[in-house]
Write a protein that holds these residues in place. Structure first.
Motif, PDB file in Angstrom:
ATOM      1  N   LEU A  54      23.167  22.272  86.473  1.00 31.97           N
ATOM      2  CA  LEU A  54      23.173  20.822  86.278  1.00 31.97           C
ATOM      3  C   LEU A  54      21.870  20.466  85.578  1.00 31.97           C
TER       4      LEU A  54
ATOM      5  N   GLY B 201      25.972  23.599  89.479  1.00 38.49           N
ATOM      6  CA  GLY B 201      27.071  23.201  88.596  1.00 38.49           C
ATOM      7  C   GLY B 201      26.859  23.652  87.182  1.00 38.49           C
ATOM      8  N   CYS B 202      27.455  22.923  86.262  1.00 45.90           N
ATOM      9  CA  CYS B 202      27.384  23.301  84.851  1.00 45.90           C
ATOM     10  C   CYS B 202      27.382  22.054  83.977  1.00 45.90           C
ATOM     11  N   THR B 203      26.945  22.271  82.733  1.00 40.58           N
ATOM     12  CA  THR B 203      26.737  21.172  81.786  1.00 40.58           C
ATOM     13  C   THR B 203      27.225  21.582  80.412  1.00 40.58           C
TER      14      THR B 203
ATOM     15  N   HIS C 236      26.575  20.337  76.591  1.00 42.55           N
ATOM     16  CA  HIS C 236      25.640  19.453  75.879  1.00 42.55           C
ATOM     17  C   HIS C 236      25.647  19.753  74.387  1.00 42.55           C
TER      18      HIS C 236
ATOM     19  N   ASP D  75      18.733  24.373  75.870  1.00 42.49           N
ATOM     20  CA  ASP D  75      19.400  23.664  76.969  1.00 42.49           C
ATOM     21  C   ASP D  75      18.797  22.271  77.198  1.00 42.49           C
TER      22      ASP D  75
ATOM     23  N   ILE E 147      23.512  15.419  76.991  1.00 42.72           N
ATOM     24  CA  ILE E 147      24.582  15.862  77.897  1.00 42.72           C
ATOM     25  C   ILE E 147      25.893  15.144  77.587  1.00 42.72           C
TER      26      ILE E 147
ATOM     27  N   GLN F 221      29.309  17.106  82.947  1.00 42.91           N
ATOM     28  CA  GLN F 221      28.793  18.004  83.985  1.00 42.91           C
ATOM     29  C   GLN F 221      29.817  18.067  85.114  1.00 42.91           C
ATOM     30  N   GLU F 222      29.803  19.180  85.843  1.00 39.77           N
ATOM     31  CA  GLU F 222      30.590  19.253  87.073  1.00 39.77           C
ATOM     32  C   GLU F 222      29.741  19.892  88.152  1.00 39.77           C
TER      33      GLU F 222
ATOM     34  N   SER G 235      34.342  25.883  86.947  1.00 39.85           N
ATOM     35  CA  SER G 235      34.041  24.528  86.444  1.00 39.85           C
ATOM     36  C   SER G 235      33.766  24.535  84.946  1.00 39.85           C
ATOM     37  N   GLU G 236      33.053  25.545  84.466  1.00 43.10           N
ATOM     38  CA  GLU G 236      32.808  25.660  83.016  1.00 43.10           C
ATOM     39  C   GLU G 236      34.125  25.662  82.262  1.00 43.10           C
TER      40      GLU G 236
END
Ligand code: 3YE
Length: 203
Positions: free
Chosen positions: A113, A135-137, A139, A146, A150, A153-154, A174-175
């Motif tokens: 995140l 989690g993941c993002t 962007h 990185d 953004i 996100q999850e 999630s990705e």
């Protein structure tokens, strides 16, 4: 449809999620995966593309300066009339010139995140920090690593007995949801990067 190139370095599980989403007729996707480029030969991700008839290229970075490698990739993207670039487990930092050429048209998925836990070993970083939510993002890619604006996100819970591997596996699920969704938003014009480097929504 927008023509999408996916850059990979390995197994290509996020590539598979992008392929599955864009090929599913029921999604009516505004994107098509038109090219897969790997900097590493013989990786599983190349086979995933070949299996569904997507053209692939291997451009080894070994022995090349960063700018030289990036220029070769850029030339192939132009030749293939690519509109959008997705970094899916691609393990190279891209030069400022390449980033500028694809500004607002290049996405990365990072397994944290953001702005927490940038760079390598994000799951190890998360476990060491003791966070209970990870989690993941997805962007936009900018000159930092990185650090770009953004899009989605999850959140993913961290369990008491998690290892890097078990956490990585949960975050990957999630990705595989948010990367295709973010690509779809970009390809359909529902999200864009403004001149200040901020994400703008048009839903
Ligand atoms: N480049 C820019 N901005 C970004 N590449 C990625 C995301 C992203 C980007 O937001 N400008 C690992 C980089 C981290 C690393 O240090 N790679 C080395 C090579 C290592 C190798 O070849 O095995 C390097 O010199 O690039 C994609 C994710 C980058 C991961």
């Amino acid at each position: 449809k927008k023509r999408v190139a996916v850059l990979i370095s390995g197994s290509g599980t996020n590539l598979q999620a992008l392929i599955d989403f864009t090929l599913a007729k029921t999604n009516n996707s505004s994107a098509e995966i038109a090219l897969v480029i790997s900097n590493i030969p013989d990786v599983e991700g190349l086979k995933r593309a070949e299996r569904v008839g997507i053209p692939t290229l291997v451009i080894p970075h070994k022995g090349l300066k960063r700018a030289e490698f990036d220029k070769l990739v850029h030339q192939e993207l132009v030749k293939a009339e690519i509109d959008i670039v997705c970094l899916a487990g691609f393990m190279r930092i891209l030069s400022d010139e390449f980033v500028e050429s694809w500004k607002g048209r290049m996405l990365n998925v990072h397994p944290a995140l953001l702005p927490s836990f940038k760079g390598m070993h994000s799951h190890k970083q998360a476990l060491e920090a003791g966070v209970r939510i990870h989690g993941c993002t997805v962007h936009f890619v900018d000159n930092g690593v990185d650090t770009g604006a953004i899009i989605l996100q999850e959140a993913v819970p961290v369990f008491m007995n998690d290892t890097e591997e078990s956490l990585q596996e949960r975050v990957k699920l999630s990705e595989h949801k948010i990367f295709p969704q973010a690509l779809e938003y970009l390809a359909s014009g529902k999200v864009y990067l403004d001149s200040n480097g901020k994400t703008v929504w048009n839903l």
